[in-house]
Design an enzyme around this catalytic site. Structure first.
Site, PDB file in Angstrom:
ATOM      1  N   HIS A  22      46.121  40.269  47.261  1.00 38.04           N
ATOM      2  CA  HIS A  22      45.691  39.072  46.530  1.00 38.04           C
ATOM      3  C   HIS A  22      46.194  39.012  45.102  1.00 38.04           C
ATOM      4  O   HIS A  22      45.608  38.312  44.275  1.00 38.04           O
ATOM      5  CB  HIS A  22      44.169  38.995  46.475  1.00 38.04           C
ATOM      6  CG  HIS A  22      43.507  38.779  47.790  1.00 38.04           C
ATOM      7  ND1 HIS A  22      43.158  37.525  48.249  1.00 38.04           N
ATOM      8  CD2 HIS A  22      43.158  39.643  48.761  1.00 38.04           C
ATOM      9  CE1 HIS A  22      42.589  37.642  49.431  1.00 38.04           C
ATOM     10  NE2 HIS A  22      42.577  38.928  49.776  1.00 38.04           N
TER      11      HIS A  22
ATOM     12  N   LYS B 246      37.746  28.860  36.146  1.00 42.59           N
ATOM     13  CA  LYS B 246      38.288  30.032  36.830  1.00 42.59           C
ATOM     14  C   LYS B 246      37.985  31.238  35.947  1.00 42.59           C
ATOM     15  O   LYS B 246      37.587  31.067  34.810  1.00 42.59           O
ATOM     16  CB  LYS B 246      39.796  29.901  37.049  1.00 42.59           C
ATOM     17  CG  LYS B 246      40.554  29.469  35.794  1.00 42.59           C
ATOM     18  CD  LYS B 246      42.012  29.174  36.065  1.00 42.59           C
ATOM     19  CE  LYS B 246      42.285  27.819  36.669  1.00 42.59           C
ATOM     20  NZ  LYS B 246      42.611  27.831  38.095  1.00 42.59           N
ATOM     21  N   ARG B 247      38.186  32.449  36.463  1.00 45.37           N
ATOM     22  CA  ARG B 247      37.981  33.612  35.613  1.00 45.37           C
ATOM     23  C   ARG B 247      38.866  33.511  34.371  1.00 45.37           C
ATOM     24  O   ARG B 247      39.940  32.888  34.410  1.00 45.37           O
ATOM     25  CB  ARG B 247      38.319  34.895  36.381  1.00 45.37           C
ATOM     26  CG  ARG B 247      37.206  35.359  37.277  1.00 45.37           C
ATOM     27  CD  ARG B 247      35.951  35.691  36.509  1.00 45.37           C
ATOM     28  NE  ARG B 247      36.042  36.970  35.860  1.00 45.37           N
ATOM     29  CZ  ARG B 247      35.396  38.056  36.250  1.00 45.37           C
ATOM     30  NH1 ARG B 247      34.577  38.034  37.295  1.00 45.37           N
ATOM     31  NH2 ARG B 247      35.524  39.199  35.599  1.00 45.37           N
TER      32      ARG B 247
ATOM     33  N   LYS C 110      46.146  33.224  33.408  1.00 47.45           N
ATOM     34  CA  LYS C 110      45.725  31.887  33.828  1.00 47.45           C
ATOM     35  C   LYS C 110      45.904  30.864  32.694  1.00 47.45           C
ATOM     36  O   LYS C 110      45.898  29.674  32.918  1.00 47.45           O
ATOM     37  CB  LYS C 110      44.274  31.919  34.300  1.00 47.45           C
ATOM     38  CG  LYS C 110      44.064  32.736  35.588  1.00 47.45           C
ATOM     39  CD  LYS C 110      42.598  32.785  35.990  1.00 47.45           C
ATOM     40  CE  LYS C 110      42.311  33.720  37.145  1.00 47.45           C
ATOM     41  NZ  LYS C 110      42.663  33.160  38.473  1.00 47.45           N
TER      42      LYS C 110
ATOM     43  N   THR D 161      42.355  28.946  44.605  1.00 46.51           N
ATOM     44  CA  THR D 161      41.652  28.205  45.651  1.00 46.51           C
ATOM     45  C   THR D 161      40.877  27.055  45.027  1.00 46.51           C
ATOM     46  O   THR D 161      40.616  26.053  45.689  1.00 46.51           O
ATOM     47  CB  THR D 161      40.693  29.122  46.447  1.00 46.51           C
ATOM     48  OG1 THR D 161      39.977  29.944  45.508  1.00 46.51           O
ATOM     49  CG2 THR D 161      41.453  30.004  47.407  1.00 46.51           C
TER      50      THR D 161
ATOM     51  N   LYS E 250      40.196  22.924  46.130  1.00 44.48           N
ATOM     52  CA  LYS E 250      38.903  22.216  46.097  1.00 44.48           C
ATOM     53  C   LYS E 250      39.038  20.921  45.305  1.00 44.48           C
ATOM     54  O   LYS E 250      38.516  19.870  45.709  1.00 44.48           O
ATOM     55  CB  LYS E 250      37.817  23.105  45.484  1.00 44.48           C
ATOM     56  CG  LYS E 250      37.491  24.316  46.349  1.00 44.48           C
ATOM     57  CD  LYS E 250      36.681  25.389  45.616  1.00 44.48           C
ATOM     58  CE  LYS E 250      36.797  26.713  46.382  1.00 44.48           C
ATOM     59  NZ  LYS E 250      36.365  27.880  45.582  1.00 44.48           N
TER      60      LYS E 250
HETATM   61  C1  26W Z   1      39.123  45.760  39.773  1.00 43.66           C
HETATM   62  C2  26W Z   1      40.185  45.723  40.758  1.00 43.66           C
HETATM   63  C3  26W Z   1      40.515  44.399  41.265  1.00 43.66           C
HETATM   64  C4  26W Z   1      41.805  44.104  41.517  1.00 43.66           C
HETATM   65  C5  26W Z   1      42.132  42.913  42.060  1.00 43.66           C
HETATM   66  C6  26W Z   1      39.520  43.479  41.527  1.00 43.66           C
HETATM   67  C7  26W Z   1      39.840  42.270  42.068  1.00 43.66           C
HETATM   68  C8  26W Z   1      41.147  42.002  42.345  1.00 43.66           C
HETATM   69  C9  26W Z   1      41.473  40.716  43.041  1.00 43.66           C
HETATM   70  C10 26W Z   1      42.683  40.901  43.890  1.00 43.66           C
HETATM   71  C11 26W Z   1      41.560  39.585  42.114  1.00 43.66           C
HETATM   72  C12 26W Z   1      41.439  38.269  42.832  1.00 43.66           C
HETATM   73  O1  26W Z   1      40.355  37.766  43.028  1.00 43.66           O
HETATM   74  N1  26W Z   1      42.575  37.670  43.212  1.00 43.66           N
HETATM   75  C13 26W Z   1      42.579  36.277  43.567  1.00 43.66           C
HETATM   76  O2  26W Z   1      42.457  36.124  44.958  1.00 43.66           O
HETATM   77  C14 26W Z   1      42.364  34.758  45.296  1.00 43.66           C
HETATM   78  C15 26W Z   1      42.111  34.674  46.778  1.00 43.66           C
HETATM   79  O3  26W Z   1      43.237  35.060  47.487  1.00 43.66           O
HETATM   80  C16 26W Z   1      43.611  34.008  44.874  1.00 43.66           C
HETATM   81  O4  26W Z   1      43.414  32.647  45.144  1.00 43.66           O
HETATM   82  C17 26W Z   1      43.862  34.200  43.386  1.00 43.66           C
HETATM   83  O5  26W Z   1      45.090  33.624  43.031  1.00 43.66           O
HETATM   84  C18 26W Z   1      43.878  35.667  43.062  1.00 43.66           C
HETATM   85  O6  26W Z   1      43.969  35.872  41.665  1.00 43.66           O
END
Ligand code: 26W
Length: 824
Positions: free
Chosen positions: A367, A558-559, A564, A668, A672
């Site tokens: 992701h 968004k975060r 971003k 995502t 929406k």
């Molecule tokens: C703390 C480690 C960690 C590393 C990566 C925590 C969380 C992540 C995730 C991969 C971050 C995340 O939420 N990625 C998002 O995933 C969404 C669903 O596929 C995408 O739509 C976003 O673009 C992506 O940033």
């Protein structure tokens, strides 16, 4: 499982509902209507609705058990569910009945809805995606189970003090949780620590060297089941979340020594494992407790599937025929060595035999594209916590690197790059490599992302196994994010094309001709404006924020992350403010806008928190300015969550999707917004690319560098200060921040933000600034023509059906899982 007949559901009528509700209020909640608190009535209502789904749940579970179809287990450390009541009412087709039943008792369904605290068991996109996926799987009757963690505290509650973010614990379980079913009788024991021992099994010719894990300590995992109701299809799947408890034996032993306080401490130690969701999104902290969480839930889930869901005596050589474990990013990847351990150590499989099965049981979704987001676990830590697993990982790696050498010859640089074990800056296990080696399929979450995975992040692996790599573009559930969140639009669409779109979102295409119907457009605008009114009321009630009604609603939620580029958005606001205040722009010629931000920053992410403060301070100044505030308003409600999104998204006119190209895996939120008839201003990044292709260039505001352009600039050396020097508009905006316009004249406050932009600007905000402003000018000009704008908005709705998570699930089923929906 026996054949006892199931108790049938309560009567599907207002009278039946009232009876069931009062029974719940009196006999379970233990109160009477006259004295019931809002929470009492909410809990009674939730349990009433639950009863209507119960029989379907038991039937679904029984059907899975009896028929033993191939199933999908979605392993995810996060499920960002959002509120449950509305979704359950919708799935059971009880919305009207419940509203009427409650009204007949003098209660207001809307008030009770608001009593529900949403389970915030996720950080953002990845967690919400998991929730959308299990909704779609249930609606499509796919045999599936979600496995995750029941955090006692979900994502922190964000507050602002003087514009700065503070975090508070999220006590989501405090008022009771009517949607979960604890099953302590199905507890599972999970081991940690200790050491391994070599021993020989058999004698002479048959002797085999084996390894045995002697754990140091154990905890229990208690499953909590949640219903995942399909939309009116008689199916209810299960989400199983694990909660940690101390083992009985452990406390007892200490207790017998008479150290009561120590026994309680042991309890607390064990229960800490599922105490809190890690709020880091994309920069892993490498904390021991987080690895404990990951192994804990994965070990519980594999045990549960093998021991509880498979029939007794099932031949595990055929495990892959019955299950695909989908790894939601690397967080559950420790499941790979765990399955090897179960097969080899517990079931006596030969190594090769076990690997053959394991390789076929897992698939991995990546992701991210940010290198710092790729999880690695120090060998020292992993070896201390899971010594047997580390051994297994080493052996997997040895055999994998042999394969690399066989295929590519002795290219030691390549071997080092591909190794599951990194040597620098410290010895560590690269979880993405482990996942890629073990998985049958590896997928990215949007076309561009999957391509960049193949060409860059995992290029060596794609060379070795080109067929392993595939794409599944993300999606969102139309039940929650259109049907529930936007009742006005839903009714309008249903009136035009019928209600088949709720489970077949491609049918939205049938709306296309209505885009040319002035009456339809007028009604669309009416819906939008009613949705804005709802939002205005929410902000007033929830945050005490007053925003104007009829303005262009420009939303970035968004975060908070530098990639971003919330800074790009705030620079746009600053620049508008500057040009209005200086008189360069005639305030009467500016299209009035309300800019809404929503974003949480990881608590340790200093720059992200500075950006939050900057947005809040700019908002304060802009909103208070006598001239600027006539056309500009900035709102930043704290604690953006799924519930807020449900009111905000349907109200938006403009969707901000402005990450640097090549950095946002998919997004995502972008989907929406498009589905709710907002137009996107966005870069060629993530799923924006596909949104633009589908809705058409004329209905999307594209700007900014492309991924190859950004990569080329990074290659040759990016100099942000050059843009500052050459662009007076940009210079004025940045200078305003630098000279303290938004910090009471104090130049030091936002100095770190400014110097970061002028110095490194890793995500090329300054390079895209002018292009963004130009695109915003096009937005403004277009918005002046409500007929053209609403035509484009309707076309966005009509052409976004592809972004249903039902379609994502079909793609996973066809390309990865090879499982099928359960027939009747
Ligand atoms: C703390 C480690 C960690 C590393 C990566 C925590 C969380 C992540 C995730 C991969 C971050 C995340 O939420 N990625 C998002 O995933 C969404 C669903 O596929 C995408 O739509 C976003 O673009 C992506 O940033």
């Amino acid at each position: 499982m026996t054949d006892t007949p199931l108790i049938s559901s309560p009567e599907h009528s207002v009278e039946g509902f009232v009876r069931e509700f009062l029974r719940e209020l009196n006999f379970t909640q233990g109160t009477v209507l006259e004295r019931a608190s809002t929470n009492d009535t909410y809990l009674a209502l939730a349990r009433t609705v639950r009863h209507y789904l119960m029989a379907r749940w038991m039937e679904t579970t029984t059907a899975h058990y009896r028929r033993q179809p191939k199933a999908v287990a979605y392993l995810s450390a996060e499920f960002l569910l959002g509120r449950q009541l509305d979704n359950a009412l919708l799935a059971a087709d009880l919305e009207e009945i419940a509203a009427e039943a409650l009204a007949s008792l003098g209660l207001d369904l809307d008030v009770l809805r608001q009593a529900e605290v949403e389970p915030g068991l996720g950080n953002g996109g990845l967690g919400r995606l998991a929730a959308c996926f299990i909704d779609s799987l249930a609606t499509m009757s796919v045999p599936a189970i979600g496995y995750g963690i029941r955090y006692e505290y979900g994502i922190f509650r964000q507050t602002f003090v003087d514009g700065r973010q503070f975090e508070e614990p999220d006590h989501w379980l405090d008022n009771g949780s009517p949607w979960e079913f604890a099953h302590p009788e199905h507890e599972v024991t999970v081991s940690f620590g200790g050491h391994t021992e070599k021993y020989t099994e058999g004698e002479g010719e048959d002797a085999v060297e084996r390894s045995r894990w002697v754990p140091g300590w154990q905890v229990l995992g208690v499953p909590y089941n949640y219903m995942v109701p399909g939309y009116r299809n008689g199916r209810v799947n299960t989400l199983r979340l694990w909660s940690a408890r101390a083992t009985h034996a452990f406390d007892l032993k200490i207790f017998n020594y008479g150290d009561y306080a120590e026994a309680v401490r042991a309890q607390t130690f064990a229960e800490n494992i599922t105490k809190v969701l890690y709020p880091e999104d994309s920069t892993p902290q490498g904390k021991e407790l987080r690895l404990q969480q990951q192994y804990f839930f994965v070990a519980c889930s594999l045990r549960d599937f093998i021991d509880q869901l498979l029939p007794e005596g099932f031949d595990l050589h055929r495990l892959h025929e019955r299950i695909c474990f989908q790894l939601n990013d690397t967080h559950p990847v420790i499941a790979v060595p765990e399955l090897m351990r179960i097969l080899v150590d517990d079931h006596g499989f030969a190594w090769d035999e076990a690997w053959e099965v394991t390789r076929r049981c897992f698939a991995y979704t990546c992701h991210t594209l940010l290198p710092e987001a790729l999880e690695v676990w120090p060998v020292e830590l992993l070896g201390r916590l899971l010594p047997r697993h580390l051994e297994i990982i080493y052996r997997i790696n040895d055999e994998f690197l042999d394969e690399v050498r066989e295929t590519f010859g002795d290219d030691e640089l390549l071997v080092r790059r591909m190794s599951i074990i990194a040597e620098h800056p410290f010895r560590a296990v690269r979880m993405a490599h482990l996942a890629t080696v073990a998985a049958t399929k590896v997928n990215g979450v949007a076309e561009l992302h999957s391509q960049l995975l193949r060409d860059k992040v995992l290029a060596d692996f794609a060379n070795l196994w080109p067929d392993k790599f595939t794409n599944v573009t993300n999606g969102v559930t139309p039940r929650r994010f259109v049907r529930l969140a936007n009742p006005g639009l839903s009714a309008l669409v249903t009136e035009a094309i019928g209600d088949g779109w709720v489970t077949d979102l491609d049918r939205l295409r049938e709306l296309e001709p209505f885009a040319d119907d002035p009456e339809f457009r007028r009604r669309f605008r009416e819906v939008k404006s009613a949705n804005k009114q709802r939002l205005v009321e929410l902000l007033e009630r929830r945050d005490g924020i007053t925003v104007p009604t009829d303005t262009m609603l420009d939303v970035m939620v968004k975060r908070l992350h530098e990639y971003k580029r919330q800074t790009l958005k705030i620079l746009h606001v600053i620049s508008l403010y500057d040009r209005i205040v200086s008189g360069e722009l005639d305030v009467d010629q500016v299209v009035p806008r309300t800019i809404v931000f929503g974003a949480k920053a990881a608590p340790g992410y200093v720059m992200a928190k500075e950006i939050i403060a900057l947005i809040n301070h700019v908002g304060t100044v802009v909103n208070a300015h006598p001239v600027a505030s006539r056309v500009l308003h900035v709102a930043f409600p704290a604690n953006y969550d799924v519930t807020v999104a449900e009111t905000l998204v349907p109200a938006a006119d403009l969707s901000e999707q402005i990450s640097l190209a090549g950095k946002e895996a998919s997004g995502t939120g972008n989907m929406k917004f498009a589905l709710n008839g907002a137009l996107t201003i966005g870069t060629d990044d993530g799923a924006n690319v596909e949104i633009r292709q589908l809705v058409g260039d004329d209905h999307f505001f594209l700007f900014g560098l492309t991924e190859p352009e950004a990569a080329a600039i990074a290659e040759t050396g990016y100099r942000p200060s050059a843009y500052y020097e050459e662009n007076p508009t940009l210079r004025r905006a940045l200078d305003l921040v630098a000279k303290g316009e938004f910090s009471g004249g104090d130049r030091s406050v936002f100095e770190p933000v400014v110097s970061n932009l002028l110095g490194e600007d890793r995500f090329m905000v300054l390079a895209d600034f002018q292009s963004y402003l130009d695109a915003q000018d096009r937005v403004e000009a277009y918005y002046r023509d409500p007929e053209a704008w609403s035509r484009s908005a309707v076309l966005n709705v009509a052409r976004s059906g592809f972004f249903s998570s039902d379609r994502s699930m079909r793609d996973y089923l066809d390309r990865i899982w090879h499982a099928e929906p359960l027939g009747d």
